[in-house]
Design an enzyme around this catalytic site. Structure first.
Site, PDB file in Angstrom:
ATOM      1  N   SER A 186      41.127  70.895  13.707  1.00 22.88           N
ATOM      2  CA  SER A 186      42.413  69.806  13.271  1.00 22.88           C
ATOM      3  C   SER A 186      42.725  69.202  14.223  1.00 22.88           C
ATOM      4  O   SER A 186      42.142  68.499  15.004  1.00 22.88           O
ATOM      5  CB  SER A 186      43.519  70.657  12.798  1.00 22.88           C
ATOM      6  OG  SER A 186      44.458  69.909  11.819  1.00 22.88           O
ATOM      7  N   GLU A 313      40.234  70.368   2.043  1.00 25.59           N
ATOM      8  CA  GLU A 313      41.227  70.652   3.097  1.00 25.59           C
ATOM      9  C   GLU A 313      42.461  70.471   2.715  1.00 25.59           C
ATOM     10  O   GLU A 313      43.157  71.536   3.061  1.00 25.59           O
ATOM     11  CB  GLU A 313      41.003  69.270   4.028  1.00 25.59           C
ATOM     12  CG  GLU A 313      39.452  69.088   4.617  1.00 25.59           C
ATOM     13  CD  GLU A 313      39.475  70.036   5.899  1.00 25.59           C
ATOM     14  OE1 GLU A 313      40.476  70.554   6.393  1.00 25.59           O
ATOM     15  OE2 GLU A 313      38.283  69.866   6.693  1.00 25.59           O
ATOM     16  N   HIS A 409      41.791  73.780   4.372  1.00 27.95           N
ATOM     17  CA  HIS A 409      41.867  73.641   6.080  1.00 27.95           C
ATOM     18  C   HIS A 409      42.207  74.838   6.416  1.00 27.95           C
ATOM     19  O   HIS A 409      43.168  75.747   5.866  1.00 27.95           O
ATOM     20  CB  HIS A 409      43.264  72.706   6.139  1.00 27.95           C
ATOM     21  CG  HIS A 409      43.403  72.150   7.329  1.00 27.95           C
ATOM     22  ND1 HIS A 409      42.356  71.100   8.124  1.00 27.95           N
ATOM     23  CD2 HIS A 409      44.311  72.145   8.377  1.00 27.95           C
ATOM     24  CE1 HIS A 409      42.636  70.813   8.966  1.00 27.95           C
ATOM     25  NE2 HIS A 409      43.952  71.280   9.295  1.00 27.95           N
TER      26      HIS A 409
END
Length: 500
Positions: A186, A313, A409
């Site tokens: 990220s 995600e 995610h």
């Protein structure tokens, strides 16, 4: 004795497992407060005797309270520390993997349980995890005054200082300072993309692993506007003196207040949907260009690159309530307008998934906007510039009594670290791991270890003309391909699409 001699002094670790020693909370730079606040990282002070390395150092100022992780306490200052996991030394020089955590440049730390380096160390790596300045302390714009230097991107400069520490000290822990891989997820992965185009980071790492790199960088104008908002929320003038007079707690609280204002105002533009106040600043100095442009021009060509994204995600951000809900076609059209998404792109997603409800179309587009498409472009441009590149997609999901746990995610991180049995992983992966999950984790740990050691993760390098990618799945879950990026629809979209 598990004692190691660093350039600042000796440290004592402990046996994390039968074959691995962990040494925690080692300073790599001075506390970034007082005279060092809003400045480049300064050298750590040496110490005499043997420093205890059995506990993590304090985390950077933030308001987040993450499961199983320490929280920041006002007054904690010695936050620029690293942690090391190393196999019991046998005289060989092992590859080094340095982990930079994510958290929207605002929260997180190296002490999160899912970043425990024991499994990767048992796979033959020296693992180093890093704390760095976050939020305003690390990425807020501070105007210059009276010749005082208040550089942008202080969090990135901290990461550079940590990598220099690794170059100078990893051999003491059995590592090879000439074979360093830096990995992140990220905003941690996006930080590494920035490091690849920064002169100050050149030569400090040989390979890079980017999981779900986040796309936005901000212009100096956006960063300055954010400072004015945060300073106003803190009741301070947006001047060096006014900002220095605000405590770290003041700026954390003020930042949270500004974020909440964006969340409550649907007319506030792109930041309404998932307010991220801080990101690397394209200042032309510490960060000379945005990563997509720099990498396309050959910056970091000498760095082997492994890029991974998940297929779903943004479903995580929706599940934890950190992004705005979009439930109508009108709101979906407004979302596309606020981000400047090219006409026809959202309609293309609708056509590809005609039975999907509006929220799913929104989450698919948003996930590819911020992560999936950006990750693929980084891989493409690095490969076209002549860099060795590998691409992967994490598509593991599980269907159970409580519904489907998606390939969202962060779900790939505990697999790559080999930490799927830890309590903190249960939410991300949907409960206790199965035997197939353990097999997937073993394969992903092996891929990271192989890539860090030799530059070969176990599948062919990326060909930009075909877009070939390794797909991470188990054999006991939903084998559907998920809403993988609809690449052709993004052909007319430029990054960054985030606007103030």
């Amino acid at each position: 004795m598990d004692i190691f001699k660093t350039t600042h002094g000796a440290v004592r670790g402990f046996r994390a497992s039968a074959d691995v020693v962990a040494v925690l909370g080692i300073p790599y730079a001075a506390p970034p407060f007082g005279a060092h606040r809003f400045r480049e990282p300064a050298p750590a002070a040496p110490w005499t005797g043997v420093r205890d390395g059995t506990a993590f150092g304090p985390v950077a100022p933030q308001s987040a309270e993450l499961p199983g992780s320490p929280v920041w306490s006002p007054g904690d200052e010695d936050i620029l520390t690293v942690n090391v996991w190393t196999p019991v030394p046998d005289g060989s020089a092992l590859p080094v993997l340095v982990w930079i955590h994510g958290g929207a440049y605002t929260f997180g730390s190296s002490a999160q349980p899912d970043f425990d380096g024991d499994a990767l160390a048992r796979a033959g790596l020296v693992v180093v995890t890093v704390n760095y300045r976050l939020g305003f302390e690390g990425f807020g714009h501070v105007p210059a005054a009276g010749g005082a230097a208040h550089p942008e991107n202080r969090g990135l400069l901290d990461q550079v200082a940590a990598l220099r520490w690794v170059r100078e000290n990893s051999a003491a822990f059995g590592g090879d300072p000439g074979n360093v891989t830096v990995a992140g997820q990220s905003s941690g992965a996006a930080s590494i993309a920035c490091l690849m185009v920064m002169d100050r980071a050149r030569g400090l790492f040989r390979r890079a692993v980017l999981h779900s790199p986040a796309s936005p960088c901000y212009t100096p104008d956006i960063a300055a506007a954010t400072t004015r908002e945060v300073a106003a929320a803190a009741g301070r003038p947006a001047t060096p003196e006014g900002l220095a007079a605000a405590t770290p707690q003041d700026l954390v609280t003020a930042s949270d207040r500004v974020v909440e204002d964006y969340r409550r105002d649907p007319a506030s533009g792109s930041r309404h949907y998932d307010p991220s106040l801080y990101a690397p600043v394209l200042d032309g100095d510490t960060l000379p260009t945005d990563p997509l442009t720099g990498i396309a021009e050959g910056a970091g060509r000498e760095v082997d690159l492994l890029v991974c994204h998940t297929t779903e995600e943004y479903w995580l951000l929706d599940a934890v309530g950190s992004c705005a809900r979009v439930t109508t076609e009108e709101r979906l059209d407004r979302f596309a307008e606020d981000f400047g998404i090219p006409e026809g792109l959202v309609a293309g997603y609708r056509a590809a998934t005609p039975d999907a409800p509006v929220p799913d179309v929104y989450l698919a587009v948003f996930g590819d906007l911020l992560f999936g498409e950006y990750a693929c472009r980084l891989a493409e441009r690095h490969a076209r510039a002549g860099g060795r590149t590998f691409l992967a997609r994490f598509d593991r999901r599980r269907t159970g009594p409580e519904g489907t746990v998606r390939a969202w995610h962060c779900a790939d991180v505990p697999f790559a670290f080999g930490n799927i049995d830890k309590d903190c992983a249960a939410f991300l992966i949907g409960g206790a791991p199965t035997s197939a999950d353990h097999d997937l984790a073993d394969r992903m740990v092996g891929a990271w270890a192989g890539f860090a050691a030799t530059g070969e993760p176990g599948w062919p390098s990326f060909d930009a003309s075909t877009g070939q990618a390794e797909v991470w799945r188990t054999d006991d879950g939903d084998e559907g391909d998920g809403p993988a990026p609809l690449r052709t629809l993004w052909a007319g979209a430029d990054f960054p699409l985030l606007r103030p």
